[in-house]
Enzyme design. Structure first.
Site, PDB file in Angstrom:
ATOM      1  N   GLY A   1      -0.382   8.602  -0.412  1.00 57.30           N
ATOM      2  CA  GLY A   1       0.020   9.772  -1.956  1.00 57.30           C
ATOM      3  C   GLY A   1       0.519   9.598  -3.419  1.00 57.30           C
TER       4      GLY A   1
ATOM      5  N   TYR B   1       6.989  22.575   9.266  1.00 59.25           N
ATOM      6  CA  TYR B   1       7.331  21.067   7.793  1.00 59.25           C
ATOM      7  C   TYR B   1       8.697  20.830   9.018  1.00 59.25           C
ATOM      8  CZ  TYR B   1       8.894  18.695   4.231  1.00 59.25           C
ATOM      9  OH  TYR B   1       8.714  17.419   3.255  1.00 59.25           O
TER      10      TYR B   1
ATOM     11  N   SER C   1      12.620  13.521   5.402  1.00 59.30           N
ATOM     12  CA  SER C   1      13.624  14.384   3.968  1.00 59.30           C
ATOM     13  C   SER C   1      14.532  14.445   5.408  1.00 59.30           C
ATOM     14  CB  SER C   1      12.494  16.043   3.604  1.00 59.30           C
ATOM     15  OG  SER C   1      13.074  16.953   3.551  1.00 59.30           O
TER      16      SER C   1
ATOM     17  N   GLY D   1       5.049   9.392  -5.008  1.00 60.37           N
ATOM     18  CA  GLY D   1       4.031   8.089  -4.531  1.00 60.37           C
ATOM     19  C   GLY D   1       3.932   7.962  -5.893  1.00 60.37           C
TER      20      GLY D   1
ATOM     21  N   LEU E   1       1.332  -0.684   0.343  1.00 63.08           N
ATOM     22  CA  LEU E   1       0.301   0.074   0.208  1.00 63.08           C
ATOM     23  C   LEU E   1       0.836   1.598  -0.169  1.00 63.08           C
ATOM     24  CD1 LEU E   1      -2.543   1.786   0.337  1.00 63.08           C
ATOM     25  CD2 LEU E   1      -1.932   1.791   2.662  1.00 63.08           C
TER      26      LEU E   1
ATOM     27  N   SER F   1      -1.583  10.570  -5.830  1.00 59.24           N
ATOM     28  CA  SER F   1      -1.566  11.247  -8.006  1.00 59.24           C
ATOM     29  C   SER F   1      -0.327  11.837  -8.303  1.00 59.24           C
ATOM     30  CB  SER F   1      -2.613  12.533  -6.982  1.00 59.24           C
ATOM     31  OG  SER F   1      -1.432  13.329  -6.314  1.00 59.24           O
ATOM     32  N   SER F   2       0.699  12.094  -7.923  1.00 57.60           N
ATOM     33  CA  SER F   2       2.078  12.321  -8.373  1.00 57.60           C
ATOM     34  C   SER F   2       3.418  12.358  -7.754  1.00 57.60           C
ATOM     35  CB  SER F   2       1.305  14.048  -8.133  1.00 57.60           C
ATOM     36  OG  SER F   2       1.392  14.648  -7.153  1.00 57.60           O
ATOM     37  N   GLY F   3       4.506  12.569  -8.337  1.00 59.00           N
ATOM     38  CA  GLY F   3       5.654  12.557  -7.863  1.00 59.00           C
ATOM     39  C   GLY F   3       6.329  11.075  -7.433  1.00 59.00           C
TER      40      GLY F   3
HETATM   41  N1  LIG Z   1       9.507  17.392  -3.327  1.00 57.62           N
HETATM   42  C1  LIG Z   1      10.769  18.207  -2.083  1.00 57.62           C
HETATM   43  O1  LIG Z   1      11.260  18.726  -2.545  1.00 57.62           O
HETATM   44  C2  LIG Z   1      10.911  16.846  -0.606  1.00 57.62           C
HETATM   45  C3  LIG Z   1      12.215  16.368  -0.775  1.00 57.62           C
HETATM   46  C4  LIG Z   1      12.053  16.516   0.177  1.00 57.62           C
HETATM   47  C5  LIG Z   1      10.783  15.359   1.619  1.00 57.62           C
HETATM   48  N2  LIG Z   1      10.433  15.291   0.853  1.00 57.62           N
HETATM   49  C6  LIG Z   1       8.786  14.637   0.730  1.00 57.62           C
HETATM   50  O2  LIG Z   1       8.267  13.537  -0.863  1.00 57.62           O
HETATM   51  C7  LIG Z   1       7.061  13.131  -0.626  1.00 57.62           C
HETATM   52  C8  LIG Z   1       6.208  13.196  -1.521  1.00 57.62           C
HETATM   53  O3  LIG Z   1       6.815  14.239  -2.117  1.00 57.62           O
HETATM   54  P1  LIG Z   1       6.286  14.833  -3.441  1.00 57.62           P
HETATM   55  O4  LIG Z   1       7.812  15.326  -3.394  1.00 57.62           O
HETATM   56  O5  LIG Z   1       6.290  13.633  -4.185  1.00 57.62           O
HETATM   57  O6  LIG Z   1       5.485  15.553  -3.579  1.00 57.62           O
HETATM   58  P2  LIG Z   1       3.870  16.021  -4.136  1.00 57.62           P
HETATM   59  O7  LIG Z   1       4.141  15.836  -5.795  1.00 57.62           O
HETATM   60  O8  LIG Z   1       3.007  16.976  -3.883  1.00 57.62           O
HETATM   61  O9  LIG Z   1       2.635  14.025  -3.888  1.00 57.62           O
HETATM   62  C9  LIG Z   1       2.538  14.170  -2.131  1.00 57.62           C
HETATM   63  C10 LIG Z   1       1.516  13.567  -2.390  1.00 57.62           C
HETATM   64  O10 LIG Z   1       1.189  13.783  -1.087  1.00 57.62           O
HETATM   65  C11 LIG Z   1      -0.787  13.977  -1.548  1.00 57.62           C
HETATM   66  N3  LIG Z   1      -1.085  14.137  -0.072  1.00 57.62           N
HETATM   67  C12 LIG Z   1      -1.184  15.068   0.345  1.00 57.62           C
HETATM   68  N4  LIG Z   1      -2.361  15.688   1.420  1.00 57.62           N
HETATM   69  C13 LIG Z   1      -2.974  14.844   1.373  1.00 57.62           C
HETATM   70  C14 LIG Z   1      -3.685  13.799   2.152  1.00 57.62           C
HETATM   71  N5  LIG Z   1      -4.322  14.645   3.336  1.00 57.62           N
HETATM   72  N6  LIG Z   1      -4.171  11.825   1.982  1.00 57.62           N
HETATM   73  C15 LIG Z   1      -3.024  11.631   1.366  1.00 57.62           C
HETATM   74  N7  LIG Z   1      -2.716  12.705   0.516  1.00 57.62           N
HETATM   75  C16 LIG Z   1      -2.397  13.199   0.578  1.00 57.62           C
HETATM   76  C17 LIG Z   1      -0.782  14.080  -2.522  1.00 57.62           C
HETATM   77  O11 LIG Z   1      -1.557  14.732  -3.381  1.00 57.62           O
HETATM   78  P3  LIG Z   1      -2.983  15.702  -4.434  1.00 57.62           P
HETATM   79  O12 LIG Z   1      -2.691  15.093  -4.730  1.00 57.62           O
HETATM   80  O13 LIG Z   1      -4.458  15.282  -2.907  1.00 57.62           O
HETATM   81  O14 LIG Z   1      -2.443  16.779  -2.893  1.00 57.62           O
HETATM   82  C18 LIG Z   1      -0.068  13.588  -3.525  1.00 57.62           C
HETATM   83  O15 LIG Z   1      -0.218  12.790  -4.021  1.00 57.62           O
HETATM   84  C19 LIG Z   1       6.230  13.339   1.306  1.00 57.62           C
HETATM   85  O16 LIG Z   1       6.126  12.817   2.497  1.00 57.62           O
HETATM   86  C20 LIG Z   1       7.309  14.989   0.958  1.00 57.62           C
HETATM   87  O17 LIG Z   1       7.384  15.640   2.175  1.00 57.62           O
HETATM   88  C21 LIG Z   1       9.830  15.892  -0.703  1.00 57.62           C
END
Ligand SMILES: NC(=O)c1ccc[n+]([C@@H]2O[C@H](COP(=O)([O-])OP(=O)(O)OC[C@H]3O[C@@H](n4cnc5c(N)ncnc54)[C@H](OP(=O)(O)O)[C@@H]3O)[C@@H](O)[C@H]2O)c1
Length: 288
Positions: free
Chosen positions: A9, A151, A138, A15, A6, A11-13
């Site tokens: 998250g 955060y 992170s 996950g 499982l 929908s993008s990125g």
């Molecule tokens: N991007 C960076 O620079 C970075 C750096 C270090 C760590 N991270 C970590 O990496 C992880 C993935 O982030 P990403 O970079 O792939 O960003 P992302 O593309 O914004 O993906 C974040 C995901 O979390 C989902 N989400 C947000 N709130 C939610 C909720 N209440 N219930 C279920 N899903 C929810 C979003 O869904 P929606 O589309 O519905 O909003 C989206 O699918 C996160 O934990 C983030 O903290 C990111």
């Protein structure tokens, strides 16, 4: 026996790609998201990769949805081997300028969302005496950063919880925990974290104006995020490698940038294995 995962998250990125790459490894993947109308990017990527993922609606902020998702998966697949806590949200802003509701939202997704998912899967993993729980933190879960105090606070809390669970869950229940620590990733995350609220705060005059200016100037001086950051798919591949071939480490920094950023804090024990052994010996009387 086909292993079952499982991922939150999707929908993008990160996950989205983690779900697809786990499926490419032959796992049965339940890819969850809070809004299933956003599923097209995932289903297109799965189709392009020639794999199938099963969609699940799961908002990590709703305990009943988390529990329903886990019980539906168990009804369909009869087992759950891997949980990837990936859902996360950023909000870059001085804490004093955020509303209490915004602060709680950041903690509710990044910390309590993970608490809910772990509590939902533990009964079945404990009964099976097997499981792997991977949580995306992170470098901000180790090193505090300006205008990111809320955060980072949530990710520090996440790391403290996982580090604690890991001391006894693996020796007593054979459930492994892994913390993923990326630095910058090219995804929706940064745009969202630096969205309307940040732009308004950064362009306002006031006591914090020099802080925002120093912060945005430093971003410009550091060079292109495009060249420094990893892609979501690169991070996902590292997560999946750590699931397919789990090592003894507690922490995985996903890039040289992430390793360098965390190095000073972690210099004595970069992946967390040494301290975990000491805590297991000192507090549980285990052999390590
Ligand atoms: N991007 C960076 O620079 C970075 C750096 C270090 C760590 N991270 C970590 O990496 C992880 C993935 O982030 P990403 O970079 O792939 O960003 P992302 O593309 O914004 O993906 C974040 C995901 O979390 C989902 N989400 C947000 N709130 C939610 C909720 N209440 N219930 C279920 N899903 C929810 C979003 O869904 P929606 O589309 O519905 O909003 C989206 O699918 C996160 O934990 C983030 O903290 C990111």
């Amino acid at each position: 026996m086909q292993r079952v995962a499982l991922v939150t998250g999707c929908s993008s990125g990160v996950g989205l790609y983690t779900a697809v790459h786990l499926a490419k490894q032959g796992m049965r993947v339940f890819a969850s998201m809070r809004d299933l109308t956003k599923a097209a990017a995932l289903t297109n990527a799965a189709h392009a990769a020639g794999v199938n993922v099963e969609l699940v609606r799961l908002d990590v902020q709703h305990e009943e949805q988390v529990e329903a998702a886990v019980s539906d998966i168990l009804a369909l697949a009869g087992r759950l081997d891997v949980l990837v806590n990936n859902a996360g949200v950023g909000m870059l802003r001085a804490m004093e300028e955020m509303s209490e509701a915004e602060i709680k939202q950041v903690f509710d997704v990044n910390y309590f969302g993970v608490v809910r998912c772990i509590r939902a899967v533990l009964p079945t993993m404990r009964a099976a005496k097997s499981g792997h729980i991977v949580s995306v933190s992170s470098v901000g879960g180790l090193v505090g950063q300006p205008l990111n105090e809320v955060y980072c606070g949530a990710k520090f809390a996440l790391e403290g919880m996982i580090e604690s669970l890991a001391t006894y869950m693996e020796p007593f229940f054979n459930i492994k925990f892994t913390i993923i620590e990326p630095a910058g990733i090219k995804s929706e995350f940064v745009n969202n974290a630096m969205g309307g609220g940040f732009k308004a705060a950064a362009s306002a005059t006031g006591d914090y104006a020099p802080v925002y200016k120093a912060y945005t100037d430093a971003i410009a001086a550091r060079g292109s995020f495009e060249t420094l950051a990893q892609t979501s798919e690169q991070v996902a591949e590292i997560i999946v490698a750590g699931i397919v071939n789990p090592g003894p480490e507690l922490r995985i920094q996903t890039s040289a940038v992430a390793k360098a950023f965390a190095a000073e804090k972690l210099s004595g024990d970069p992946d967390g294995t040494s301290l975990q052994r000491k805590v297991r010996i000192g507090t549980l009387g285990l052999k390590g």
